[in-house]
Structures are given as C-alpha cells and as structure tokens.
Design a protein around this motif. Structure first.
Motif: not given
Length: 307
Positions: A188-197, A213-215, A253-254, A256-264
C-alpha cells in the motif's frame, strides 16, 4: 447518480462563472501589473468522477462511465471559455498569459486509515468514545503524508523519551513498509522514510513529520479513526464509496507518476512558440518575477522558464 451528476454539473458551471466574472472585473477595472486568477472546478470534478471512468476501480459501471467522462470533458470546455475570455480582454503585445495547474489526479479504489493501522498495532491510545488519548499515544498522523512521534520535551504531554525515539521510528517504518492490502496482497505504501531522508523529495525541517510516507496510486489517506462495528478494532482499509468519498485524488503520492503531471502553457510578449519540455512548479514564481523585472523569491532554487 445521474441526477446527482446533473445537479453537480450546474454547481460547477456557476462556480466557474463566478471566478471568470470576478477575474474579468479585475482586469477591466484595476491598473494592474499582475493578476492571479483561479478556478477549482477541474480539481473538484476529478475528485468526484474520475474513478467512475476507470475500469480498474471496484465500483466502475461500464454503462455509466461515458456519462461521467462527459462531465469531465464539459468542465475542460468551461476552462477554455475562461481562458478565452481573459485572452479577449488583454493586449498580448505587452502582456503574458500563463495557464498553470498544480497537479493531476489518479483514480482511487481504497482509503487508508493510517491512524487505524497505528492504533491496531499499539502506537495510539483511544478513550471510550474511540478518540485519540494523547497521553497514551506514541505516534500519530495529523495531516497527509506525515507521522509525528509524541516526543517528550517537544510535544505537550509527550510520552516518548528521546532515547526511545529512533527505535520507535524504525519500528513504525518497518510496519508500514511491510503493510499490504489483504485483498490483493500488494504493498500500500510507496515510500516510508525518516524526516532526515525526506530532503530527497523536497521536504525536511521542523514542520515535516518524523516519518514521511507516500501511498501507491489507487489509494488515498484519511487521518481519522473509524471503528469496525464487528471486530471493535480500527478500520485500516475501506473501499471508496462514490459520491461519499473522492474517486480521484492527488496525494499523498509521489509526484513522479504521469497521472500527477501538471500543465503549463504561456502566450504573449517575448513568449516563443514550441514545446518547453518538462518543467518544475518551482519555476513558476521565478518566471513571473523575470517578466515583472523584480527579484525572484528569496529561496528560489530553479531558473525561470523563459526571460
């Protein structure tokens, strides 16, 4: 649901109309150097209907999908009208018009109750009304993507001594990294990291969670607690209910996924035609500053998209 869609469609129309008319009023009645306009309707409509158009969601109904997609298309046409109205009321020989979005969206199939996972694994304490009892709680999430340790000396009524901090963080990270959807056995989780990471994804500092974390796409998050009436435990995962929960989302969610790319898109004085390639949202403010011939934001680290 079709009737609800028609009602919502009218609300979207009048919402966009308000923002368009308000923007045109500013353009026509003020001596301005910069006008920043906004409309929330694409975001709103994606939240409501995107998952209903995607066969990967468990609530997808094929015979209704085209109708819900038509509502999304109609919203884009309204945005076209908004942009067209602006272009018709400015002089592009001395003006730059930029169309910017902040994110895309992805279809959502389930809600992840992160505090529910923490509660069922002993990191959160609740009272008789199933509300968080902070004095017995070790860690909790208060906003999307961040988990805070209830640290002594930092939090009011902190319960975790500094010498226990690192072990607790590692324990929660291990739990979430191994957590899987029991129906699909997928993480379910894509990343789970410490604050300093978290500096690698543009975070860090005291307002960042002790754990970030990111899902995975397809999941969205709730910071609430919900009691399962059968087991008495906290709900951890719940299938989306259209028109009650969002069927589309954009976090956590991170990006970097194409579904989340924005428009300019930009046009006007000194803007050359052509494809700019991939750009960063961190370049928008420096670009505006360059056009206005003012200093960029103090902490800007990205160059303008054009001069």
């Amino acid at each position: 649901s079709r009737g609800l869609g028609d009602v919502y469609k009218r609300q979207v129309y009048f919402t966009n109309l308000f923002f368009m008319e308000f923007t045109l009023y500013m353009i026509k009645n003020y001596d301005w150097d910069l006008v920043m306009a906004y409309t929330p309707v694409v975001d709103n409509v994606y939240h409501q209907f995107l998952g209903l158009t995607d066969p990967s969601t468990p609530y997808y109904i094929p015979e209704k999908a085209n109708y819900y997609w038509s509502l999304i298309e109609r919203t884009y046409k309204m945005i076209d009208e908004f942009v067209g109205a602006i272009l018709n009321n400015v002089d592009l020989s001395n003006t730059v018009v930029m169309l910017v979005s902040d994110h895309g969206q992805y279809p959502v199939k389930k809600v992840v109750y992160v505090n529910g996972i923490l509660l069922n694994n002993g990191f959160i304490s609740v009272d008789a009304n199933f509300r968080v009892n902070i004095t017995g709680t070790l860690a909790y999430t208060t906003y999307s993507g961040h988990i805070f340790i209830n640290l002594e000396g930092r939090e009011v009524n902190g319960t975790v001594s500094p010498d226990k901090y690192e072990d607790l963080v590692k324990s929660i990270i291990s739990l979430l990294r191994s957590y899987k959807d029991p129906e699909t056995n997928e993480p379910v989780f894509d990343i789970v990291i410490m604050r300093n990471e978290s500096i690698v994804i543009g975070l860090g500092g005291e307002r960042t969670g002790d754990i970030v974390f990111a899902l995975k796409p397809g999941y969205t998050v709730s910071t609430g607690l919900k009691k399962d009436p059968v087991t008495g435990k906290a709900v951890e995962l719940e299938t989306i209910k259209p028109f009650i929960s969002s069927t589309g989302d954009h976090g956590p969610v991170l990006p970097f996924y194409k579904e989340l790319r924005a428009v300019f898109v930009a046009t006007g004085i000194n803007v050359k035609g052509g494809y700019l390639g991939e750009a960063s949202s961190l370049q928008i403010a420096p670009t505006i500053a360059r056009i206005l011939n003012i200093n960029p934001p103090r902490d800007a680290k990205k160059p303008p998209l054009f001069s």
